[in-house]
Design a protein around this motif. Structure first.
Motif, PDB file in Angstrom:
ATOM      1  N   THR A  50       0.835  -1.199   0.000  1.00  0.00           N
ATOM      2  CA  THR A  50       0.000   0.000   0.000  1.00  0.00           C
ATOM      3  C   THR A  50       0.871   1.252   0.000  1.00  0.00           C
ATOM      4  O   THR A  50       0.574   2.229  -0.689  1.00  0.00           O
ATOM      5  CB  THR A  50      -0.946  -0.003   1.222  1.00  0.00           C
ATOM      6  N   GLY A  51       1.962   1.225   0.757  1.00  0.00           N
ATOM      7  CA  GLY A  51       2.903   2.343   0.757  1.00  0.00           C
ATOM      8  C   GLY A  51       3.553   2.538  -0.600  1.00  0.00           C
ATOM      9  O   GLY A  51       3.727   3.657  -1.069  1.00  0.00           O
ATOM     10  N   ARG A  52       3.906   1.449  -1.234  1.00  0.00           N
ATOM     11  CA  ARG A  52       4.530   1.538  -2.554  1.00  0.00           C
ATOM     12  C   ARG A  52       3.548   2.104  -3.577  1.00  0.00           C
ATOM     13  O   ARG A  52       3.918   2.918  -4.428  1.00  0.00           O
ATOM     14  CB  ARG A  52       5.052   0.166  -2.984  1.00  0.00           C
ATOM     15  N   VAL A  53       2.292   1.681  -3.480  1.00  0.00           N
ATOM     16  CA  VAL A  53       1.263   2.227  -4.371  1.00  0.00           C
ATOM     17  C   VAL A  53       1.086   3.721  -4.100  1.00  0.00           C
ATOM     18  O   VAL A  53       0.924   4.517  -5.032  1.00  0.00           O
ATOM     19  CB  VAL A  53      -0.066   1.450  -4.232  1.00  0.00           C
ATOM     20  N   ALA A  54       1.142   4.119  -2.838  1.00  0.00           N
ATOM     21  CA  ALA A  54       1.053   5.539  -2.494  1.00  0.00           C
ATOM     22  C   ALA A  54       2.214   6.326  -3.105  1.00  0.00           C
ATOM     23  O   ALA A  54       2.043   7.472  -3.515  1.00  0.00           O
ATOM     24  CB  ALA A  54       1.022   5.722  -0.981  1.00  0.00           C
ATOM     25  N   ALA A  55       3.390   5.709  -3.192  1.00  0.00           N
ATOM     26  CA  ALA A  55       4.537   6.372  -3.817  1.00  0.00           C
ATOM     27  C   ALA A  55       4.276   6.601  -5.301  1.00  0.00           C
ATOM     28  O   ALA A  55       4.578   7.670  -5.835  1.00  0.00           O
ATOM     29  CB  ALA A  55       5.806   5.551  -3.609  1.00  0.00           C
ATOM     30  N   VAL A  56       3.694   5.617  -5.964  1.00  0.00           N
ATOM     31  CA  VAL A  56       3.341   5.775  -7.384  1.00  0.00           C
ATOM     32  C   VAL A  56       2.289   6.869  -7.527  1.00  0.00           C
ATOM     33  O   VAL A  56       2.392   7.746  -8.388  1.00  0.00           O
ATOM     34  CB  VAL A  56       2.820   4.447  -7.987  1.00  0.00           C
ATOM     35  N   GLY A 116       8.890   0.275   0.261  1.00  0.00           N
ATOM     36  CA  GLY A 116       8.055  -0.486   1.187  1.00  0.00           C
ATOM     37  C   GLY A 116       8.663  -0.593   2.572  1.00  0.00           C
ATOM     38  O   GLY A 116       8.219  -1.375   3.393  1.00  0.00           O
ATOM     39  N   THR A 117       9.685   0.211   2.834  1.00  0.00           N
ATOM     40  CA  THR A 117      10.329   0.190   4.142  1.00  0.00           C
ATOM     41  C   THR A 117       9.488   0.895   5.192  1.00  0.00           C
ATOM     42  O   THR A 117       9.582   0.579   6.374  1.00  0.00           O
ATOM     43  CB  THR A 117      11.699   0.885   4.091  1.00  0.00           C
ATOM     44  N   VAL A 118       8.710   1.877   4.746  1.00  0.00           N
ATOM     45  CA  VAL A 118       7.772   2.566   5.629  1.00  0.00           C
ATOM     46  C   VAL A 118       6.380   2.490   5.003  1.00  0.00           C
ATOM     47  O   VAL A 118       6.243   2.276   3.801  1.00  0.00           O
ATOM     48  CB  VAL A 118       8.159   4.048   5.880  1.00  0.00           C
ATOM     49  N   GLU A 121       1.276   5.588   6.744  1.00  0.00           N
ATOM     50  CA  GLU A 121       1.101   6.154   8.076  1.00  0.00           C
ATOM     51  C   GLU A 121       2.419   6.656   8.646  1.00  0.00           C
ATOM     52  O   GLU A 121       2.464   7.684   9.313  1.00  0.00           O
ATOM     53  CB  GLU A 121       0.466   5.126   9.021  1.00  0.00           C
ATOM     54  N   HIS A 122       3.501   5.960   8.377  1.00  0.00           N
ATOM     55  CA  HIS A 122       4.824   6.418   8.823  1.00  0.00           C
ATOM     56  C   HIS A 122       5.218   7.705   8.101  1.00  0.00           C
ATOM     57  O   HIS A 122       5.857   8.576   8.687  1.00  0.00           O
ATOM     58  CB  HIS A 122       5.911   5.372   8.537  1.00  0.00           C
ATOM     59  N   ALA A 123       4.873   7.794   6.826  1.00  0.00           N
ATOM     60  CA  ALA A 123       5.275   8.948   6.020  1.00  0.00           C
ATOM     61  C   ALA A 123       4.426  10.177   6.284  1.00  0.00           C
ATOM     62  O   ALA A 123       4.835  11.287   5.965  1.00  0.00           O
ATOM     63  CB  ALA A 123       5.216   8.588   4.534  1.00  0.00           C
ATOM     64  N   THR A 124       3.269   9.996   6.881  1.00  0.00           N
ATOM     65  CA  THR A 124       2.364  11.109   7.145  1.00  0.00           C
ATOM     66  C   THR A 124       2.677  11.708   8.498  1.00  0.00           C
ATOM     67  O   THR A 124       2.679  11.025   9.507  1.00  0.00           O
ATOM     68  CB  THR A 124       0.890  10.627   7.126  1.00  0.00           C
TER      69      THR A 124
END
Length: 126
Positions: A50-56, A116-118, A121-124
């Protein structure tokens, strides 16, 4: 533009179609058949994905902002376009645009999200 029924080519719409088919397979699986360790692994991997998709998504949002995409579509800004197009709340649309901008500007966070390391939620940062 429709992303369904596209082959497995190298272009982004084809890649998205492949991912969509894979998600369909996960949705049709029977999670009750998983062992505890399989369930544990899948939960963690889906959260990281999900984090990786958020990066895209962030890369696409930044590109859309740079191009003035939302304004050409008749919206006042990208958050407004997202709010209308995806039926998001104003707060959620702004949060997604801010996250995209911040993770692109802070390359270490963006790279960690993409790897995908974070998680999102970690990035926010609240």
């Amino acid at each position: 533009m429709v992303f369904d029924d596209i082959g497995d080519g190298p272009d982004p719409p084809a890649r998205l179609a492949t991912i969509s088919r894979q998600v369909d397979g996960l949705l049709s699986a029977e999670p009750w058949r998983l062992s505890d360790s399989e369930l544990d692994e899948l939960i963690e991997r889906v959260c990281r994905l999900t984090g990786r998709v958020a990066a895209v998504r962030g890369l696409l949002f930044v590109e859309a902002q740079d191009r003035g995409f939302a304004i050409r579509q008749g919206a006042t800004d990208l958050a407004g376009w997202l709010r209308e197009r995806l039926q998001l709340t104003t707060r959620d649309a702004r949060r997604q645009v801010t996250l995209a901008r911040d993770t692109t500007a802070c390359t270490a966070t963006g790279a960690a999200l993409a790897a995908g390391t974070v998680t999102v939620e970690h990035a926010t940062v609240a």
